[in-house]
Design an enzyme around this catalytic site. Structure first.
Site, PDB file in Angstrom:
ATOM      1  N   GLU A  47      -5.866 -12.324  -5.525  1.00 29.29           N
ATOM      2  CA  GLU A  47      -5.873 -12.212  -6.992  1.00 29.29           C
ATOM      3  C   GLU A  47      -4.761 -13.079  -7.599  1.00 29.29           C
ATOM      4  O   GLU A  47      -4.978 -13.760  -8.609  1.00 29.29           O
ATOM      5  CB  GLU A  47      -5.714 -10.745  -7.412  1.00 29.29           C
ATOM      6  CG  GLU A  47      -6.903  -9.898  -6.978  1.00 29.29           C
ATOM      7  CD  GLU A  47      -6.807  -8.462  -7.453  1.00 29.29           C
ATOM      8  OE1 GLU A  47      -7.469  -8.117  -8.428  1.00 29.29           O
ATOM      9  OE2 GLU A  47      -6.065  -7.673  -6.833  1.00 29.29           O
ATOM     10  N   GLU A  93     -10.092  -4.234  -0.051  1.00 28.16           N
ATOM     11  CA  GLU A  93     -10.031  -3.024  -0.883  1.00 28.16           C
ATOM     12  C   GLU A  93     -11.123  -2.030  -0.495  1.00 28.16           C
ATOM     13  O   GLU A  93     -10.910  -0.824  -0.484  1.00 28.16           O
ATOM     14  CB  GLU A  93     -10.166  -3.386  -2.366  1.00 28.16           C
ATOM     15  CG  GLU A  93      -8.903  -3.985  -2.983  1.00 28.16           C
ATOM     16  CD  GLU A  93      -8.763  -5.491  -2.750  1.00 28.16           C
ATOM     17  OE1 GLU A  93      -9.479  -6.047  -1.897  1.00 28.16           O
ATOM     18  OE2 GLU A  93      -7.917  -6.097  -3.427  1.00 28.16           O
ATOM     19  N   LEU A 122       0.816  -1.221   0.000  1.00 24.51           N
ATOM     20  CA  LEU A 122       0.000   0.000   0.000  1.00 24.51           C
ATOM     21  C   LEU A 122       0.845   1.265   0.000  1.00 24.51           C
ATOM     22  O   LEU A 122       0.353   2.328  -0.379  1.00 24.51           O
ATOM     23  CB  LEU A 122      -0.956  -0.018   1.201  1.00 24.51           C
ATOM     24  CG  LEU A 122      -2.056  -1.098   1.105  1.00 24.51           C
ATOM     25  CD1 LEU A 122      -2.800  -1.222   2.429  1.00 24.51           C
ATOM     26  CD2 LEU A 122      -3.047  -0.777  -0.022  1.00 24.51           C
TER      27      LEU A 122
HETATM   28  C1  1HE Z   1       2.259  -3.919   4.574  1.00 24.55           C
HETATM   29  C2  1HE Z   1       1.146  -4.571   3.994  1.00 24.55           C
HETATM   30  C3  1HE Z   1       0.645  -4.057   2.772  1.00 24.55           C
HETATM   31  C4  1HE Z   1       1.622  -5.571   5.844  1.00 24.55           C
HETATM   32  N1  1HE Z   1       1.275  -2.995   2.239  1.00 24.55           N
HETATM   33  N2  1HE Z   1       2.841  -2.873   3.990  1.00 24.55           N
HETATM   34  N3  1HE Z   1      -3.738  -5.319   1.848  1.00 24.55           N
HETATM   35  C5  1HE Z   1      -4.249  -5.080   3.064  1.00 24.55           C
HETATM   36  O1  1HE Z   1      -5.065  -4.196   3.262  1.00 24.55           O
HETATM   37  C6  1HE Z   1      -3.716  -5.948   4.154  1.00 24.55           C
HETATM   38  C7  1HE Z   1      -2.849  -5.111   5.086  1.00 24.55           C
HETATM   39  N4  1HE Z   1      -2.124  -5.920   6.067  1.00 24.55           N
HETATM   40  C8  1HE Z   1      -2.700  -6.395   7.192  1.00 24.55           C
HETATM   41  O2  1HE Z   1      -3.916  -6.277   7.415  1.00 24.55           O
HETATM   42  C9  1HE Z   1      -1.792  -7.081   8.190  1.00 24.55           C
HETATM   43  O3  1HE Z   1      -0.454  -6.657   7.922  1.00 24.55           O
HETATM   44  C10 1HE Z   1      -1.841  -8.632   8.129  1.00 24.55           C
HETATM   45  C11 1HE Z   1      -3.198  -9.100   8.683  1.00 24.55           C
HETATM   46  C12 1HE Z   1      -1.637  -9.167   6.719  1.00 24.55           C
HETATM   47  C13 1HE Z   1      -0.701  -9.216   9.007  1.00 24.55           C
HETATM   48  O4  1HE Z   1      -0.764  -8.646  10.331  1.00 24.55           O
HETATM   49  P1  1HE Z   1       0.504  -8.749  11.275  1.00 24.55           P
HETATM   50  O5  1HE Z   1       0.081  -8.197  12.627  1.00 24.55           O
HETATM   51  O6  1HE Z   1       1.090 -10.120  11.235  1.00 24.55           O
HETATM   52  O7  1HE Z   1       1.624  -7.773  10.614  1.00 24.55           O
HETATM   53  P2  1HE Z   1       1.713  -6.175  10.609  1.00 24.55           P
HETATM   54  O8  1HE Z   1       2.394  -5.707  11.862  1.00 24.55           O
HETATM   55  O9  1HE Z   1       0.408  -5.555  10.295  1.00 24.55           O
HETATM   56  O10 1HE Z   1       2.656  -5.920   9.349  1.00 24.55           O
HETATM   57  C14 1HE Z   1       4.084  -6.147   9.375  1.00 24.55           C
HETATM   58  C15 1HE Z   1       4.694  -5.135   8.451  1.00 24.55           C
HETATM   59  O11 1HE Z   1       4.231  -5.384   7.121  1.00 24.55           O
HETATM   60  C16 1HE Z   1       4.273  -3.709   8.773  1.00 24.55           C
HETATM   61  O12 1HE Z   1       5.358  -2.868   8.397  1.00 24.55           O
HETATM   62  P3  1HE Z   1       6.384  -2.247   9.484  1.00 24.55           P
HETATM   63  O13 1HE Z   1       7.325  -1.438   8.654  1.00 24.55           O
HETATM   64  O14 1HE Z   1       5.531  -1.472  10.439  1.00 24.55           O
HETATM   65  O15 1HE Z   1       7.033  -3.446  10.147  1.00 24.55           O
HETATM   66  C17 1HE Z   1       3.124  -3.467   7.826  1.00 24.55           C
HETATM   67  O16 1HE Z   1       2.931  -2.089   7.543  1.00 24.55           O
HETATM   68  C18 1HE Z   1       3.618  -4.209   6.594  1.00 24.55           C
HETATM   69  N5  1HE Z   1       2.523  -4.577   5.705  1.00 24.55           N
HETATM   70  N6  1HE Z   1       0.766  -5.590   4.815  1.00 24.55           N
HETATM   71  C19 1HE Z   1       2.338  -2.430   2.853  1.00 24.55           C
HETATM   72  N7  1HE Z   1      -0.385  -4.620   2.147  1.00 24.55           N
HETATM   73  C20 1HE Z   1      -3.663  -5.098  -7.539  1.00 24.55           C
HETATM   74  S1  1HE Z   1      -4.593  -4.199  -6.538  1.00 24.55           S
HETATM   75  C21 1HE Z   1      -4.671  -5.067  -5.045  1.00 24.55           C
HETATM   76  C22 1HE Z   1      -5.198  -4.186  -3.981  1.00 24.55           C
HETATM   77  C23 1HE Z   1      -4.895  -4.746  -2.630  1.00 24.55           C
HETATM   78  O17 1HE Z   1      -4.195  -5.706  -2.476  1.00 24.55           O
HETATM   79  S2  1HE Z   1      -5.627  -3.904  -1.343  1.00 24.55           S
HETATM   80  C24 1HE Z   1      -5.279  -4.894   0.050  1.00 24.55           C
HETATM   81  C25 1HE Z   1      -3.995  -4.508   0.682  1.00 24.55           C
END
Ligand code: 1HE
Length: 267
Positions: A120, A140, A74
């Site tokens: 996806e 999303e 993101l």
């Molecule tokens: C991220 C991302 C990410 C983790 N982009 N950095 N996807 C989402 O909306 C899902 C977002 N992620 C989460 O809800 C959670 O991270 C999880 C449930 C997957 C895992 O939770 P957890 O507690 O094991 O980990 P965390 O502490 O949330 O995340 C660890 C690190 O990964 C943290 O970064 P840090 O620098 O603070 O250590 C998070 O920010 C990072 N991180 N997920 C960026 N998605 C082609 S279009 C598709 C559109 C989409 O995919 S939208 C859905 C996006």
């Protein structure tokens, strides 16, 4: 250097490849970001799966750590304009097409988060093995965006339009068990056993005749999308080309000579 090769060179660590005989094990390797996919990782994935090393006949797509993929990174979405966003989505389309319509079948190993773009990518693979830790979501809606990696095209075909709409409207998270029931995975195994199961399946797939695998991954989805007369024509052409292959003739003769394998209920 091409866009893809540049990305692989810059980001070689976020996707790893390990070739074992005719099977390549490709892993998304950004566990510190829960395997969220940034642009370089996406292009590296496209290159690894779209152009596998010579001799590879099936691919296992897995991940490092407890999660398959937390979707789009993101941090890359902030500050983009419409033109850049269209280009970005088209890049996801290209990469997921490279997975679905590549050289060889792909078996994925789903664990932990299989969300957004992760779902996806999973939907572009041909056989999906889920571990009990897997969960599926399309967040999303909560982020104020829409799927952009081919989700609207592939997911309704797997789980149904109504279910995808409900998941996105309500933000519902689906368990591994429910995921298996609705068609997100074909197999459900204990946590930690997904790669072994996927490698076993990929080895069996690699032993199929090359033309059969080609007809399945390139022909079957096109036949389903076509009108009936076109579908019958494509089927007749694919089956005759497959049948004419030397490998097919040898396999049929082996069965008639009582040397070929019989169907067994054990698999
Ligand atoms: C991220 C991302 C990410 C983790 N982009 N950095 N996807 C989402 O909306 C899902 C977002 N992620 C989460 O809800 C959670 O991270 C999880 C449930 C997957 C895992 O939770 P957890 O507690 O094991 O980990 P965390 O502490 O949330 O995340 C660890 C690190 O990964 C943290 O970064 P840090 O620098 O603070 O250590 C998070 O920010 C990072 N991180 N997920 C960026 N998605 C082609 S279009 C598709 C559109 C989409 O995919 S939208 C859905 C996006």
């Amino acid at each position: 250097m091409s866009e893809i090769l540049k990305a692989v060179a810059q980001d070689g660590q976020s996707v790893t490849i390990d070739v074992r005989d005719a099977v390549a094990l490709v892993r998304i390797a950004r566990p510190h970001k829960r395997n969220a996919i940034n642009e370089a990782t996406l292009l590296a994935l496209e290159a690894a799966i779209g152009s596998p090393p010579d001799g590879v006949k099936a691919i296992v797509l897995s991940s490092v750590g407890d999660h398959f993929c937390a979707g789009l990174d993101l941090s890359e979405l902030v500050e983009t304009d419409i033109a850049a966003a269209i280009h970005h989505s088209r890049m996801w389309h290209r990469a997921t097409e490279a997975i679905e319509f590549g050289r060889v079948p792909v078996v994925s190993v789903l664990r932990g988060a299989v969300v957004g773009g992760g779902m996806e990518i999973a939907s572009a693979t041909h056989v999906r093995v889920a571990e009990r830790s897997a969960y599926y979501a399309l967040p999303e809606g909560q982020r104020g965006i829409y799927v952009g990696g081919g989700g609207s095209v592939r997911l309704p075909r797997l789980i149904g339009v109504s279910r995808m709409m409900e998941m996105m409207l309500t933000g519902r998270v689906i368990s591994a068990e429910e995921g298996e029931r609705i068609g997100m995975s074909h197999y459900l195994v204990e946590t930690g056993q997904g790669e072994a199961k996927a490698l076993e399946l990929a080895s069996a797939i690699a032993r199929n005749a090359t033309m059969t695998n080609f007809a399945l991954i390139h022909g079957l989805p096109r036949i389903v999308d076509a009108d009936r007369p076109t579908g019958y024509l494509i089927e007749a052409l694919l089956s005759s080309v497959a049948q004419d292959d030397q490998e097919a003739k040898q396999r049929m003769q082996a069965f008639l000579d009582k040397r070929g394998p019989k169907i067994s209920r054990g698999g």
